[in-house]
Write a protein that holds these residues in place. Structure first.
Motif, short mmCIF file in Angstrom:
data_model
loop_
_atom_site.label_atom_id
_atom_site.label_comp_id
_atom_site.label_asym_id
_atom_site.label_seq_id
_atom_site.Cartn_x
_atom_site.Cartn_y
_atom_site.Cartn_z
N GLY A 63 0.50 -1.11 0.26
CA GLY A 63 0.34 -0.35 -0.09
C GLY A 63 1.01 1.36 0.52
O GLY A 63 0.11 2.38 0.73
N VAL A 64 2.16 1.23 -0.73
CA VAL A 64 3.16 2.44 -0.76
C VAL A 64 3.17 2.29 -2.34
O VAL A 64 3.02 1.48 -3.15
CB VAL A 64 4.07 2.14 -0.15
CG1 VAL A 64 4.03 1.99 1.90
CG2 VAL A 64 4.91 1.50 -0.60
N SER A 65 3.65 3.90 -2.62
CA SER A 65 4.27 3.82 -3.77
C SER A 65 5.48 3.56 -4.37
O SER A 65 6.42 3.54 -3.01
CB SER A 65 4.39 5.71 -4.11
OG SER A 65 5.17 6.21 -3.49
N ILE A 66 5.71 2.93 -5.22
CA ILE A 66 7.22 2.60 -5.79
C ILE A 66 7.87 3.65 -5.02
O ILE A 66 9.31 3.33 -5.06
CB ILE A 66 7.65 2.34 -7.52
CG1 ILE A 66 6.22 1.39 -7.44
CG2 ILE A 66 8.89 2.39 -7.81
CD1 ILE A 66 6.57 0.98 -9.35
N THR A 67 7.65 4.97 -5.40
CA THR A 67 8.18 6.21 -4.98
C THR A 67 9.06 5.61 -3.36
O THR A 67 9.97 6.15 -2.95
CB THR A 67 8.12 7.55 -5.19
OG1 THR A 67 7.98 7.43 -6.30
CG2 THR A 67 9.28 7.97 -4.19
N ARG A 107 -1.28 10.53 1.56
CA ARG A 107 -2.19 10.09 1.03
C ARG A 107 -3.19 9.03 0.14
O ARG A 107 -4.14 8.80 -0.58
CB ARG A 107 -3.40 11.54 0.31
CG ARG A 107 -3.18 12.65 1.77
CD ARG A 107 -3.35 13.81 1.47
NE ARG A 107 -3.37 14.97 2.37
CZ ARG A 107 -2.68 15.54 2.25
NH1 ARG A 107 -1.51 15.63 1.03
NH2 ARG A 107 -2.38 16.81 2.43
N GLY A 108 -2.37 8.38 0.33
CA GLY A 108 -2.40 6.85 -0.61
C GLY A 108 -1.09 7.45 -2.05
O GLY A 108 -0.73 8.14 -2.29
N PRO A 109 -0.21 6.35 -2.15
CA PRO A 109 0.09 6.55 -3.28
C PRO A 109 0.42 6.92 -4.29
O PRO A 109 -1.65 6.97 -4.88
CB PRO A 109 1.10 4.80 -4.11
CG PRO A 109 -0.14 4.07 -2.56
CD PRO A 109 -0.72 4.65 -2.00
N PHE A 110 0.98 7.71 -4.72
CA PHE A 110 0.37 8.99 -6.25
C PHE A 110 2.06 9.46 -6.40
O PHE A 110 2.79 9.69 -6.25
CB PHE A 110 -0.23 10.77 -5.23
CG PHE A 110 -0.76 11.00 -6.54
CD1 PHE A 110 -0.96 11.20 -7.75
CD2 PHE A 110 0.07 12.45 -6.35
CE1 PHE A 110 -1.73 11.96 -8.63
CE2 PHE A 110 -0.64 13.48 -7.44
CZ PHE A 110 -0.97 12.94 -8.12
N VAL A 184 0.08 8.42 -11.17
CA VAL A 184 -1.09 6.96 -10.99
C VAL A 184 -1.69 7.29 -9.35
O VAL A 184 -0.32 8.14 -8.38
CB VAL A 184 -0.02 5.71 -10.87
CG1 VAL A 184 -0.79 4.67 -10.31
CG2 VAL A 184 0.66 5.62 -12.29
N THR A 185 -2.50 7.44 -9.62
CA THR A 185 -3.22 7.81 -7.81
C THR A 185 -3.37 6.00 -7.41
O THR A 185 -3.90 5.06 -8.14
CB THR A 185 -4.31 8.23 -7.60
OG1 THR A 185 -4.07 8.56 -6.74
CG2 THR A 185 -5.26 8.61 -8.22
#
Length: 190
Positions: A63-67, A107-110, A184-185
């Motif tokens: 539940g995280v971004s690749i970043t 606020r969620g991966p973006f 991408v969100t």
């Protein structure tokens, strides 16, 4: 240390940190991500550099971004990523390249990406978690967006938004290089 070595070390450190913070065992993360336990161990020990697809699966499962998985250090309120400082995630000998420009997961991966696809090349993605939305803007050439096996021709200047919870891809079927910026969100893991 080379860029690849720094990337491998950051991924190893962050994957283990986020897995521990989520209280996921190796087996639990492997099951959620569809990635073998052995691969996760190798990544956490910085003994391998996984594919973009594997990295995306792990990020989605956590539940995280690749970043977030690749970030060396979380910065201040404003984080500037200078020219050439994005993380190159995929490239070909012909010159196609995908770079993660910047991302955040508060606020969620973006995430924001740049793509350059040479004629005849492309890349495909597995379905992302339900609620994932992608927006793109074609800045050069013509891009063929494929969503759930349906093809959409997008000339330079066109933009598109779609739900990315189905297989999708970006291809250059034209004679000139195609370039786009992609956002991408992903909804946060409950």
């Amino acid at each position: 240390m080379t860029d690849l070595e720094q990337l491998t070390q950051a991924l190893a450190r962050n994957l283990k940190r986020w897995r521990t913070e989520r209280h996921f065992t190796l087996d639990a993360l492997a099951a959620r991500a569809g990635v073998s336990r052995g691969m996760i161990i190798q990544i956490e020990q910085a003994r391998t550099n996984p594919s973009v697809g594997t990295t995306v699966k792990l990020a989605d499962a956590l539940g995280v971004s690749i970043t977030t998985l690749l970030d060396r250090d979380r910065g201040p309120r404003v984080r500037v990523v200078g020219p050439g400082e994005g993380v190159r995630m995929w490239s070909t000998e012909a010159g196609s390249v995908t770079t993660m420009l910047v991302g955040d997961d508060r606020r969620g991966p973006f995430e924001m990406w740049s793509y350059r696809l040479e004629p005849g090349e492309g890349t495909d993605s597995d379905a992302h978690p339900p609620g994932t939305v992608e927006m793109l803007h074609v800045t050069a050439g013509e891009l063929t967006l494929v969503v759930a096996d349906r093809r959409h021709a997008l000339p330079a200047g066109a933009a598109a938004v779609f739900e990315a919870d189905v297989p999708h891809g970006y291809h250059n079927d034209g004679p000139e290089p195609a370039e786009m910026t992609l956002a991408v969100t992903i909804p946060p893991v409950p």
